[in-house]
Design a protein around this motif. Structure first.
Motif, short mmCIF file in Angstrom:
data_model
loop_
_atom_site.label_atom_id
_atom_site.label_comp_id
_atom_site.label_asym_id
_atom_site.label_seq_id
_atom_site.Cartn_x
_atom_site.Cartn_y
_atom_site.Cartn_z
N GLN A 100 0.84 -1.20 0.00
CA GLN A 100 0.00 0.00 0.00
C GLN A 100 0.88 1.25 0.00
O GLN A 100 0.59 2.22 -0.72
CB GLN A 100 -0.92 -0.01 1.22
N ALA A 101 1.95 1.23 0.78
CA ALA A 101 2.85 2.38 0.83
C ALA A 101 3.56 2.59 -0.51
O ALA A 101 3.75 3.74 -0.95
CB ALA A 101 3.87 2.20 1.94
N ILE A 102 3.94 1.51 -1.17
CA ILE A 102 4.56 1.63 -2.49
C ILE A 102 3.61 2.32 -3.45
O ILE A 102 3.99 3.26 -4.16
CB ILE A 102 4.97 0.25 -3.03
N GLU A 103 2.37 1.86 -3.46
CA GLU A 103 1.39 2.45 -4.38
C GLU A 103 1.16 3.93 -4.06
O GLU A 103 1.16 4.78 -4.97
CB GLU A 103 0.08 1.67 -4.32
N GLN A 104 1.00 4.24 -2.80
CA GLN A 104 0.78 5.64 -2.41
C GLN A 104 2.00 6.50 -2.71
O GLN A 104 1.88 7.64 -3.17
CB GLN A 104 0.43 5.72 -0.92
N GLY A 105 3.18 5.96 -2.44
CA GLY A 105 4.40 6.71 -2.69
C GLY A 105 4.59 7.01 -4.17
O GLY A 105 4.97 8.13 -4.55
N ASP A 118 7.14 2.86 -16.00
CA ASP A 118 8.05 2.04 -16.79
C ASP A 118 9.00 1.31 -15.84
O ASP A 118 9.16 1.68 -14.68
CB ASP A 118 8.82 2.87 -17.83
N ARG A 119 9.62 0.25 -16.33
CA ARG A 119 10.43 -0.62 -15.48
C ARG A 119 11.61 0.13 -14.85
O ARG A 119 12.01 -0.18 -13.73
CB ARG A 119 10.92 -1.84 -16.27
N ALA A 120 12.15 1.10 -15.56
CA ALA A 120 13.29 1.86 -15.02
C ALA A 120 12.88 2.62 -13.76
O ALA A 120 13.60 2.63 -12.75
CB ALA A 120 13.85 2.82 -16.07
N TYR A 125 12.43 3.13 -7.76
CA TYR A 125 11.68 3.25 -6.51
C TYR A 125 12.01 2.09 -5.58
O TYR A 125 12.17 2.28 -4.37
CB TYR A 125 10.18 3.33 -6.79
N LEU A 126 12.15 0.89 -6.12
CA LEU A 126 12.53 -0.25 -5.29
C LEU A 126 13.94 -0.07 -4.72
O LEU A 126 14.21 -0.46 -3.58
CB LEU A 126 12.46 -1.55 -6.11
N GLN A 127 14.82 0.51 -5.51
CA GLN A 127 16.17 0.81 -5.01
C GLN A 127 16.11 1.74 -3.81
O GLN A 127 16.80 1.54 -2.81
CB GLN A 127 17.01 1.44 -6.13
N HIS A 128 15.25 2.75 -3.89
CA HIS A 128 15.09 3.69 -2.78
C HIS A 128 14.55 2.97 -1.54
O HIS A 128 14.98 3.25 -0.41
CB HIS A 128 14.16 4.84 -3.17
N ILE A 129 13.63 2.04 -1.75
CA ILE A 129 13.10 1.26 -0.62
C ILE A 129 14.21 0.44 0.02
O ILE A 129 14.33 0.36 1.24
CB ILE A 129 11.94 0.35 -1.08
N SER A 130 15.06 -0.17 -0.81
CA SER A 130 16.14 -1.00 -0.28
C SER A 130 17.12 -0.18 0.56
O SER A 130 17.79 -0.72 1.44
CB SER A 130 16.90 -1.69 -1.42
N GLU A 131 17.19 1.11 0.29
CA GLU A 131 18.09 2.01 1.03
C GLU A 131 17.35 2.80 2.11
O GLU A 131 17.93 3.67 2.75
CB GLU A 131 18.76 2.97 0.05
N PRO A 144 9.14 -0.40 8.01
CA PRO A 144 10.59 -0.42 7.74
C PRO A 144 10.85 -0.82 6.29
O PRO A 144 10.59 -1.95 5.88
CB PRO A 144 11.12 -1.46 8.73
N GLN A 145 11.37 0.13 5.54
CA GLN A 145 11.51 -0.07 4.09
C GLN A 145 12.48 -1.20 3.75
O GLN A 145 12.17 -2.06 2.91
CB GLN A 145 11.97 1.23 3.44
N GLU A 146 13.64 -1.20 4.37
CA GLU A 146 14.62 -2.23 4.04
C GLU A 146 14.10 -3.63 4.38
O GLU A 146 14.30 -4.58 3.64
CB GLU A 146 15.94 -1.98 4.77
#
Length: 198
Positions: A100-105, A118-120, A125-131, A144-146
């Motif tokens: 839900q947070a991913i979609e809202q973000g 697009d995939r890029a 965005y997933l990279q930002h979540i991992s960090e 907790p994103q990570e």
């Protein structure tokens, strides 16, 4: 996997008669994933499938369907977690709130749904979540994103690497039991193992 396999004509399922009945049942069932969802909503399932596809750089429908089924079933059955850091919600809560947070973000940042990016941009965005730097921060309060990234990645990889199509692509000839290995010296292959073709 988008890279060409070194074993294009190898099919691990040709070896199934060498496995015991129990192993045959388990491996063959992976070729027919469940079509019904028990935990994820249809929108969540679409998002999980896209995220998993990005993680493994593979768009194979049959493999991604299996990955999705594994994640959905794992969340539904709630087998428990051996370890969980303090402050990290239970897996079901983490996944649901995290999606839900991913979609809202993404909506806030790109005025678009995650599915339509697009995939890029999805990767970014997933990279930002991992960090743990995905924005806007207020959407991620209490999530907790990570930990979310790691949970989704682990669930994806453990199921992806157990699919027979992936086994064939990497040249893994499946369980050796009860047949066993005969040629065990470095560089030697048993006749039933995959032979590199290029």
């Amino acid at each position: 996997m988008t890279n060409q396999s070194r074993y294009p004509s190898f099919n691990v399922m040709n070896e199934k008669d060498e496995w015991d009945d129990h192993t045959q049942t388990i491996v063959t069932s992976r070729l027919k994933p469940s079509k019904s969802l028990h935990f994820l909503t249809p929108n969540e399932a679409d998002m999980v499938k896209q995220i998993s596809s990005l993680f493994v750089n593979d768009r194979s429908p049959e493999v991604l369907d299996f990955v999705l089924g594994h994640i959905d079933q794992t969340m539904h059955q709630s087998p428990g977690e051996s370890q969980r850091k303090e402050g990290v919600p239970q897996a079901q809560e983490l996944i649901r709130a995290g999606l839900q947070a991913i979609e809202q973000g993404v909506q806030s940042q790109y005025s678009s749904s995650f599915a339509d990016l697009d995939r890029a941009k999805q990767k970014q965005y997933l990279q930002h979540i991992s960090e743990s730097v995905a924005k806007p921060q207020e959407i991620w309060n209490g999530i907790p994103q990570e930990a979310l990234f790691r949970k989704l990645l682990n669930l994806t990889v453990e199921s992806y690497c157990s699919h027979p199509k992936v086994w064939s692509e990497i040249g893994y000839a499946g369980p050796a039991y009860p047949r066993g290995y005969v040629r065990t010296q470095l560089g030697q292959l048993d006749p039933w193992e995959a032979q590199p073709e290029q």
